[in-house]
Design a protein around this motif. Sequence first.
Motif: not given
Length: 245
Positions: A122-128
């Motif tokens: 449940q993260l954006s790709l950027e946050d991941y």
Amino acid sequence: MYDAKGRAPRDRVIEQHIPLVKKLAYQLKARLPANVEVDDLIQAGTIGLLDAMSRYEATQNAQFETYAVQRIRGAMLDELRSQDWLPRSVRQNMRQIEAALGELQQELLRAPSEAEIAARLQLSLEDYQQKLNDGAGHQLVYFDDFKSAGDDGHDHFLDRHCQDSSHDPLQLLLQDGFREALIEAIDALPEREKLLMGLYYEQELNLKEIGAVLGVTESRVSQLHSQAVARLRNHLRRQEWTGAV
């Protein structure tokens, strides 16, 4: 009493056993990340040798070399423990990534993509990808992996396999079965990550040089490396490695 070269008995023992220290250091280094310096292991092992010399009693059942090996190994393991600097919060993040990888691998029957892992978390790709950056330095094996299962609520998957090694992590790392299991895990990586691991651990290129080969930034290489290590740890756990492939 000194010998013909003016060496004290203590100096002769050190000189005689330094090759053993180096042998153990290089054996261990071959199973560890590239950031571990063999000279640090040799230095730690030498301290272990000195400790063995001060503690050994000729009346003990064990021969000195057998006793010294235990002390040398212990000193090297202490040195590795001191280098385990990754913050606990980052380690927890990487465990979450490993868990997501495992779930998706079982569901998809293939290596999940970054986008799929990010969605599961449940993260954006950027946050991941930022979590992967934060996890730079994530290692294949930690000393925590050898704690008794359940000590802190986590599954220390390698602890189950210390029984045949007298609970000695070094012996586990030196087992041919572990090496073969790791080779199998690397072979299961996506092609790009497999190439990256080969360049990093076999060719010993740095992140910048690998970035030039792959045509990506150094930061991106760091992300892919953290993700590859998470995949390897998950693979070993998922296969319930038992020391025999």
